[in-house]
Design a protein around this motif. Structure first.
Motif, PDB file in Angstrom:
ATOM      1  N   ASP A   8       1.026  -1.395   0.059  1.00  0.00           N
ATOM      2  CA  ASP A   8       0.495   0.047   0.270  1.00  0.00           C
ATOM      3  C   ASP A   8       0.996   1.194   0.175  1.00  0.00           C
ATOM      4  N   ILE A   9       0.420   2.035  -1.233  1.00  0.00           N
ATOM      5  CA  ILE A   9       1.161   3.299  -0.805  1.00  0.00           C
ATOM      6  C   ILE A   9       0.293   4.744  -0.220  1.00  0.00           C
ATOM      7  N   ASP A  10       1.330   5.169   1.015  1.00  0.00           N
ATOM      8  CA  ASP A  10       0.092   5.470   1.820  1.00  0.00           C
ATOM      9  C   ASP A  10       0.951   6.818   1.666  1.00  0.00           C
ATOM     10  N   HIS A  11       1.641   7.285   1.537  1.00  0.00           N
ATOM     11  CA  HIS A  11       2.884   8.647   1.178  1.00  0.00           C
ATOM     12  C   HIS A  11       3.688   8.407   0.761  1.00  0.00           C
ATOM     13  N   ILE A  12       4.372  10.218   0.515  1.00  0.00           N
ATOM     14  CA  ILE A  12       4.758   9.473  -0.970  1.00  0.00           C
ATOM     15  C   ILE A  12       6.621  10.891  -0.224  1.00  0.00           C
ATOM     16  N   GLU A  16       3.018  17.381   1.731  1.00  0.00           N
ATOM     17  CA  GLU A  16       1.971  16.419   1.190  1.00  0.00           C
ATOM     18  C   GLU A  16       1.200  16.939   2.632  1.00  0.00           C
ATOM     19  N   HIS A  17       1.590  16.380   3.681  1.00  0.00           N
ATOM     20  CA  HIS A  17       1.194  16.565   4.854  1.00  0.00           C
ATOM     21  C   HIS A  17       1.053  17.705   5.341  1.00  0.00           C
ATOM     22  N   LEU A  18       1.841  18.947   5.419  1.00  0.00           N
ATOM     23  CA  LEU A  18       1.726  20.185   5.592  1.00  0.00           C
ATOM     24  C   LEU A  18       0.301  20.927   5.948  1.00  0.00           C
ATOM     25  N   LEU A  86      -3.909   9.897   4.268  1.00  0.00           N
ATOM     26  CA  LEU A  86      -2.924   9.856   2.332  1.00  0.00           C
ATOM     27  C   LEU A  86      -3.787  10.939   2.266  1.00  0.00           C
ATOM     28  N   SER A  87      -2.694  12.192   1.855  1.00  0.00           N
ATOM     29  CA  SER A  87      -3.107  13.359   1.705  1.00  0.00           C
ATOM     30  C   SER A  87      -1.973  13.500   0.087  1.00  0.00           C
TER      31      SER A  87
END
Length: 271
Positions: A8-12, A16-18, A86-87
């Motif tokens: 699973d790709i949850d973050h890159i 993107e979470h800021l 997930l953003s």
């Protein structure tokens, strides 16, 4: 029994979470809890700060390379909508979709929508347009064992789903194959908490028990979910556990296939 390993790709990225969710503060709390409780080393702690400054919270390419060297088909679930924790953007998803295509990975949707028929259809069509794939699978990010959800996914046109956690063999819902899975890295190492609970030896013991249970349950396929983010020395227990697991499967003559390969096997048995 064969194994199906998926990721699973949850973050890159970190950025993107800021200002979009609370994941970064929770991450900082988690790493300090794990350090002070002796669950992680000072090197891991330092590397996690490095990841923050590098703005890198994925290890997709590194994981594909490891899988290729070890004969593991790489199967990824990537999202095209934002969800809880997930953003990343559609553009970021598309960038990695193209990279995974070039490396012959199996690419499926990490579904955010699972209750509203129109939203589920829209997400299906969006993923189809971005990937240019006619057939693909799904794993719902918010795990659910709802029969209504599985029926909705089947009606939408997914070729397969792997959202159910159960010691069952694959089965059909309409034209869709349901692939229950039994092992996930977080359950093995965190023990359903939000931080590392078990050390590597305990994680191995937990895993062997589940693999033995799969044999006892006479499963044709054991499903394993490992998140790409943890294929890093920043999460050494996770990294060591995954590398050990791959070797354990090879030593015990448990071959690995992807979902498409398993479907071909299942359907050839029926014909």
């Amino acid at each position: 029994m064969k194994a199906i390993i998926s990721h699973d790709i949850d973050h890159i990225t970190v950025s993107e979470h800021l200002f979009k969710d609370t994941l970064i503060p929770k991450y900082l709390v988690r790493m300090h809890l794990e350090l002070f409780s002796g669950r992680i080393s000072s090197r891991e702690y330092t590397l996690r700060w490095t990841d923050l400054f590098k703005n890198k919270w994925q290890n997709i390419d590194e994981l594909i390379t490891f899988n290729n060297v070890n004969g593991i088909p790489s199967s990824f679930f990537i999202a095209v909508n934002k969800g809880i924790g997930l953003s990343y953007s559609k553009l970021s998803a598309l960038t990695w979709i193209e990279q995974m295509k070039l490396r012959n990975c199996e690419i499926s949707l990490q579904g955010i929508c699972f209750e509203d028929l129109n939203l589920v259809h829209n997400e299906f069509n969006l993923f189809k347009s971005l990937t240019k794939k006619e057939q693909f699978g799904v794993r719902v990010r918010q795990f659910t064992n709802s029969e209504a959800t599985y029926n909705l996914l089947a009606q939408t046109g997914y070729k397969y789903d792997s959202s159910e956690k159960a010691f069952k063999n694959p089965y059909r819902i309409g034209k869709m194959w349901e692939f229950p899975f039994q092992i996930m890295d977080g359950w093995i190492i965190e023990g359903y908490k939000k931080w590392q609970t078990f050390n590597l030896l305990q994680a191995k013991e937990n895993t062997v028990k589940l693999i033995d249970k799969a044999f006892e349950s006479k499963l044709d396929y054991i499903g394993i979910d490992f998140h790409d983010r943890y294929f890093s020395h920043s999460f050494k227990t996770w990294l060591d556990w995954y590398m050990w697991l791959v070797e354990y499967l090879k030593t015990n003559k448990i071959d690995c296939v992807n979902f498409e390969g398993a479907i071909l096997e299942l359907e050839s048995k029926k014909s």
